[in-house]
Design an enzyme around this catalytic site. Structure first.
Site, PDB file in Angstrom:
ATOM      1  N   ILE A 198       0.699  -1.373  -0.009  1.00  8.05           N
ATOM      2  CA  ILE A 198      -0.097   0.141  -0.061  1.00  8.05           C
ATOM      3  C   ILE A 198       0.936   1.140   0.068  1.00  8.05           C
ATOM      4  O   ILE A 198       0.529   2.253  -0.621  1.00  8.05           O
ATOM      5  CB  ILE A 198      -0.941  -0.124   1.132  1.00  8.05           C
ATOM      6  CG1 ILE A 198      -2.182   1.157   1.087  1.00  8.05           C
ATOM      7  CG2 ILE A 198      -0.168   0.176   2.549  1.00  8.05           C
ATOM      8  CD1 ILE A 198      -2.999   0.679  -0.111  1.00  8.05           C
ATOM      9  N   SER A 202      11.038   0.552   7.922  1.00  4.46           N
ATOM     10  CA  SER A 202      10.441  -0.977   7.358  1.00  4.46           C
ATOM     11  C   SER A 202      11.595  -2.006   7.668  1.00  4.46           C
ATOM     12  O   SER A 202      12.835  -1.836   7.511  1.00  4.46           O
ATOM     13  CB  SER A 202      10.239  -0.804   6.052  1.00  4.46           C
ATOM     14  OG  SER A 202       9.607  -1.856   5.508  1.00  4.46           O
ATOM     15  N   ARG A 203      11.001  -2.964   8.155  1.00  6.18           N
ATOM     16  CA  ARG A 203      12.187  -4.261   8.252  1.00  6.18           C
ATOM     17  C   ARG A 203      12.770  -4.616   7.232  1.00  6.18           C
ATOM     18  O   ARG A 203      13.898  -4.908   7.055  1.00  6.18           O
ATOM     19  CB  ARG A 203      11.573  -5.468   9.060  1.00  6.18           C
ATOM     20  CG  ARG A 203      11.399  -5.259  10.464  1.00  6.18           C
ATOM     21  CD  ARG A 203      10.646  -6.375  11.012  1.00  6.18           C
ATOM     22  NE  ARG A 203       9.292  -6.522  10.658  1.00  6.18           N
ATOM     23  CZ  ARG A 203       8.437  -7.427  10.592  1.00  6.18           C
ATOM     24  NH1 ARG A 203       8.773  -8.405  11.558  1.00  6.18           N
ATOM     25  NH2 ARG A 203       7.204  -7.561  10.368  1.00  6.18           N
ATOM     26  N   LYS A 252      -5.901   2.424   7.389  1.00  8.54           N
ATOM     27  CA  LYS A 252      -7.141   1.693   7.821  1.00  8.54           C
ATOM     28  C   LYS A 252      -6.753   0.200   7.961  1.00  8.54           C
ATOM     29  O   LYS A 252      -5.991  -0.353   6.883  1.00  8.54           O
ATOM     30  CB  LYS A 252      -8.166   1.855   6.886  1.00  8.54           C
ATOM     31  CG  LYS A 252      -8.031   1.671   5.385  1.00  8.54           C
ATOM     32  CD  LYS A 252      -8.460   0.520   4.584  1.00  8.54           C
ATOM     33  CE  LYS A 252      -9.018  -0.686   5.094  1.00  8.54           C
ATOM     34  NZ  LYS A 252      -9.075  -1.863   4.135  1.00  8.54           N
ATOM     35  N   ASP A 303     -11.933  -6.608   5.858  1.00  4.61           N
ATOM     36  CA  ASP A 303     -10.698  -5.645   5.328  1.00  4.61           C
ATOM     37  C   ASP A 303     -10.981  -4.793   4.389  1.00  4.61           C
ATOM     38  O   ASP A 303     -11.083  -3.568   4.222  1.00  4.61           O
ATOM     39  CB  ASP A 303      -9.319  -6.606   5.111  1.00  4.61           C
ATOM     40  CG  ASP A 303      -8.321  -5.387   4.752  1.00  4.61           C
ATOM     41  OD1 ASP A 303      -7.793  -4.664   5.575  1.00  4.61           O
ATOM     42  OD2 ASP A 303      -7.886  -5.449   3.671  1.00  4.61           O
TER      43      ASP A 303
END
Lengths: 309, 309
Positions: A15, A37-38, A91, A169
């Site tokens: 996303i 971010s990993r 979201k 979702d």
């Protein structure tokens, strides 16, 4: 670029890449100054693998946008707010209503902006639909939201875990439009949730709701739709039918198309976020999540066929 | 008796007979002037079988107490509020958060008192427990709420239906004490719900929660407890252990008993209701119901043995 607000993007997955990065670049308000971010990285920005390390290293970046899956959002949002950052949340805002409501309270005390986003509310047809409905009598509403989970959520195992909400979702996008265009509470009366025998979350749901005035509202969610995809909301009123199609991007009144144009949901999100920060306000409406929780609370469970995604 | 407020009792079942009628009679504020019930009657009062007929026939009775099962409560409360009555609701206030929140809004607009009661909050030990905890650091909380459903809910089929909440029907009493004695939001992190293969609602639940400050809170609910019954909440703090036993009626601090005496939960409810009406206020805290909804939302479902009640 000089007067853009530097922002950290957190959780560089599908996303973030598909929507957040291009929408921020295409707008006038923010610049992605850091990525956290990993695994993922943002080109042209400083990248971190650890959120606390980012908060300590870049006190100059006052704004964070959380695009991680919802399980880790509460702790990150709490830490960011404690460090004085303004926070945008993808979201759904959290895995439970309790977490979401606690964040609103924490942000209000800290005096920072918290924006719980619902991207579908920024689809082109939604605002004109809301305007048109504002002086009509709603007689009934029907939501049909059917898509192919294999196409839209490849490899996203978290959606099948507790807190991932399964077919809710995408369904919560419809509920976010519903609660935007209809004033007052929408109340769940009955729901049926279909769980594949090998999954912990529902693949389909059928919900009977009503408005406070008593108009019936039904929603059919299904993740097994191959071929054409359906994201429609149809409202019957005393002055005819309103229909939002393609996730809110097309609006028809009495069968006649009203609004269309290129998608700018995430552009709208970042414009609104900039306004909220400037006016020192928050925007946290958890009605869509509340309807999901109520659907689980009073839901009847049915076990359906094994499903491989 | 002359200056008592006339009240209509609605839903003349077990809880009305066992608690409401004797508590109202034993207090100084109200008198049961009417009963409304399909089957039950109140001696010495005018009795109705239809709620709308009561509302029309007795405009002089300004106060109603709803002791019906929660499925019918929303429509009754809405009708009563529209007719200008003050309303008390037994627990749980509604079958969904949406209904409960809508009622708060409707009552606020109408300017009447709405009281969503949680009787366990009026147990003897609860207020002193809240006072004692107010300046302590909470390290952990453990709730154990285990009772025999056959003994406490004989013939109450609605508790096994969607909206009846199963073992959360007693469990919500513990959650109402928890949210009274601990400030701030309690957030569900994980839950396991055990459904008998022949029932639509859980017979047992195990919930992992935390306070906003991060202290762990666990709850074990079970409806299969024969022999001695357990309704305990134990709080570990920086200044030792607090324990509420027997549903909040006994309080121990550092092992030493602090408060005890005869039960007056419902007496306390009606005293508070009279104060709310006189000061034109409402009291609607839905945190206990929100924790139940969150527990269903993120719950893992386990099917367990057939159960006959």
């Amino acid at each position: 670029m000089a007067d853009r607000i530097p922002l950290a993007l957190v959780g560089i997955g599908k996303i973030a890449r598909d929507q957040h990065i291009p929408s921020i670049a295409g707008g006038n308000d923010f610049v992605v100054a850091a990525g956290v971010s990993r695994h993922g990285k943002v080109e042209g920005a400083e990248n971190f693998t650890d959120f606390d390390a980012f908060l300590a290293a870049r006190p100059d970046i006052k704004v964070v946008s959380l695009c991680t899956p919802p399980e880790v959002r509460f702790d990150m949002a709490k830490a960011a707010i404690a460090a004085g950052r303004h926070v945008l949340m993808e979201k759904p805002p959290a895995t439970t209503l309790g977490e979401a409501e606690a964040l609103s309270e924490i942000a209000a005390k800290a005096g920072v902006t918290l924006f719980a986003t619902w991207h579908s509310r920024f689809a082109l047809g939604v605002e004109p639909a809301k305007q048109w409905l504002s002086d009509k009598v709603i007689q009934s509403i029907s939501i049909v939201w059917k898509e192919d989970v294999r196409r839209w959520h490849p490899g996203q195992a978290w959606i099948w875990e507790p807190g991932g909400f399964g077919v809710f979702d995408p369904g919560i996008n419809a509920l976010s439009i519903l609660t935007e265009i209809v004033p007052g509470h929408i109340m769940v009366q009955k729901s049926t949730l279909e769980f594949p025998e090998n999954k912990k979350q529902p693949i389909a749901a059928s919900i009977a709701m009503r408005t406070v005035e008593g108009a019936p509202v039904t929603a059919e969610f299904d993740w097994r739709q191959e071929g054409p995809q359906t994201w429609d909301i149809t409202v019957q009123t005393n002055e005819g039918e309103l229909r939002l199609s393609k996730g809110g991007s097309e609006l028809y009144i009495g069968g006649k198309e009203q609004a269309s144009g290129p998608d700018r949901e995430y552009a709208g999100i970042y414009e609104r976020f900039a306004k909220l920060i400037r006016s020192r306000q928050s925007d946290t409406d958890y009605q869509p999540l509340r309807i999901v929780a109520d659907s689980f609370l009073c839901g009847e469970r049915k076990v359906v066929a094994h499903f491989e995604d």
